[in-house]
Design a protein around this motif. Sequence first.
Motif, mmCIF file in Angstrom:
data_model
loop_
_atom_site.group_PDB
_atom_site.id
_atom_site.type_symbol
_atom_site.label_atom_id
_atom_site.label_comp_id
_atom_site.label_asym_id
_atom_site.label_seq_id
_atom_site.Cartn_x
_atom_site.Cartn_y
_atom_site.Cartn_z
ATOM 1 N N UNK A 1 0.806 -1.228 0.000
ATOM 2 C CA UNK A 1 0.000 0.000 0.000
ATOM 3 C C UNK A 1 0.834 1.271 0.000
ATOM 4 N N UNK A 2 2.003 1.265 0.644
ATOM 5 C CA UNK A 2 2.794 2.494 0.699
ATOM 6 C C UNK A 2 3.300 2.917 -0.678
ATOM 7 N N UNK A 3 3.272 2.045 -1.657
ATOM 8 C CA UNK A 3 3.692 2.386 -3.015
ATOM 9 C C UNK A 3 2.515 2.842 -3.877
ATOM 10 N N UNK A 4 1.309 2.854 -3.352
ATOM 11 C CA UNK A 4 0.125 3.201 -4.129
ATOM 12 C C UNK A 4 -0.041 4.707 -4.342
ATOM 13 N N UNK A 5 0.407 5.514 -3.422
ATOM 14 C CA UNK A 5 0.114 6.953 -3.458
ATOM 15 C C UNK A 5 0.515 7.615 -4.778
ATOM 16 N N UNK A 6 1.739 7.421 -5.288
ATOM 17 C CA UNK A 6 2.081 8.108 -6.543
ATOM 18 C C UNK A 6 1.186 7.676 -7.719
ATOM 19 N N UNK A 7 0.794 6.424 -7.735
ATOM 20 C CA UNK A 7 -0.076 5.951 -8.821
ATOM 21 C C UNK A 7 -1.466 6.558 -8.667
ATOM 22 N N UNK A 8 -1.996 6.591 -7.435
ATOM 23 C CA UNK A 8 -3.301 7.215 -7.208
ATOM 24 C C UNK A 8 -3.269 8.686 -7.635
ATOM 25 N N UNK A 9 -2.189 9.387 -7.296
ATOM 26 C CA UNK A 9 -2.085 10.798 -7.676
ATOM 27 C C UNK A 9 -2.064 10.957 -9.191
ATOM 28 N N UNK A 10 -1.346 10.062 -9.881
ATOM 29 C CA UNK A 10 -1.290 10.115 -11.337
ATOM 30 C C UNK A 10 -2.670 9.853 -11.944
ATOM 31 N N UNK A 11 -3.353 8.825 -11.459
ATOM 32 C CA UNK A 11 -4.691 8.500 -11.968
ATOM 33 C C UNK A 11 -5.640 9.667 -11.708
ATOM 34 N N UNK A 12 -5.567 10.234 -10.516
ATOM 35 C CA UNK A 12 -6.426 11.372 -10.184
ATOM 36 C C UNK A 12 -6.189 12.523 -11.150
ATOM 37 N N UNK A 13 -4.923 12.838 -11.402
ATOM 38 C CA UNK A 13 -4.615 13.946 -12.306
ATOM 39 C C UNK A 13 -5.112 13.659 -13.714
ATOM 40 N N UNK A 14 -4.963 12.414 -14.174
ATOM 41 C CA UNK A 14 -5.454 12.050 -15.510
ATOM 42 C C UNK A 14 -6.974 12.232 -15.601
ATOM 43 N N UNK A 15 -7.679 11.827 -14.554
ATOM 44 C CA UNK A 15 -9.138 11.971 -14.560
ATOM 45 C C UNK A 15 -9.554 13.437 -14.494
ATOM 46 N N UNK A 16 -8.836 14.234 -13.710
ATOM 47 C CA UNK A 16 -9.116 15.681 -13.651
ATOM 48 C C UNK A 16 -8.911 16.295 -15.022
ATOM 49 N N UNK A 17 -7.801 15.947 -15.691
ATOM 50 C CA UNK A 17 -7.521 16.488 -17.016
ATOM 51 C C UNK A 17 -8.609 16.059 -18.017
ATOM 52 N N UNK A 18 -9.055 14.823 -17.905
ATOM 53 C CA UNK A 18 -10.111 14.325 -18.808
ATOM 54 C C UNK A 18 -11.403 15.098 -18.602
ATOM 55 N N UNK A 19 -11.780 15.332 -17.348
ATOM 56 C CA UNK A 19 -12.991 16.117 -17.074
ATOM 57 C C UNK A 19 -12.851 17.551 -17.572
ATOM 58 N N UNK A 20 -11.662 18.122 -17.386
ATOM 59 C CA UNK A 20 -11.446 19.503 -17.853
ATOM 60 C C UNK A 20 -11.567 19.569 -19.372
ATOM 61 N N UNK A 21 -11.069 18.538 -20.062
ATOM 62 C CA UNK A 21 -11.166 18.510 -21.526
ATOM 63 C C UNK A 21 -12.633 18.408 -21.961
ATOM 64 N N UNK A 22 -13.434 17.668 -21.211
ATOM 65 C CA UNK A 22 -14.862 17.565 -21.543
ATOM 66 C C UNK A 22 -15.547 18.910 -21.399
#
Length: 102
Positions: free
Chosen positions: A78-99
Amino acid sequence: MPEPDTGPVPAPVPAPAPVPAPAPVGVPPAGGTVADAPPADFVPVDEAAPLGVEPTPTGHPAVDAALARLEALDGVPADAHVPVYEDVHQRLVDTLAALDRD
């Protein structure tokens, strides 16, 4: 000038009782029973087991690509999950902004 009478001196407050250290994982606490031990299928944090969960396709390529990044976490502590979660979150934010721009 005489000192004012402050009354009786209060008794000192007793120190709290020490808290016992927790028992190691897989070992029942002192005076405990086997029922107090973790279940047989318990996996310690440092021995992460794959969950085998696959994301359901959404039909939106950018969202599916972001969610696919979560598959890389299967079996990773679990301690290695944070950077991946942050990346996924940013990708989803960018996708919503593009919409919103479309």
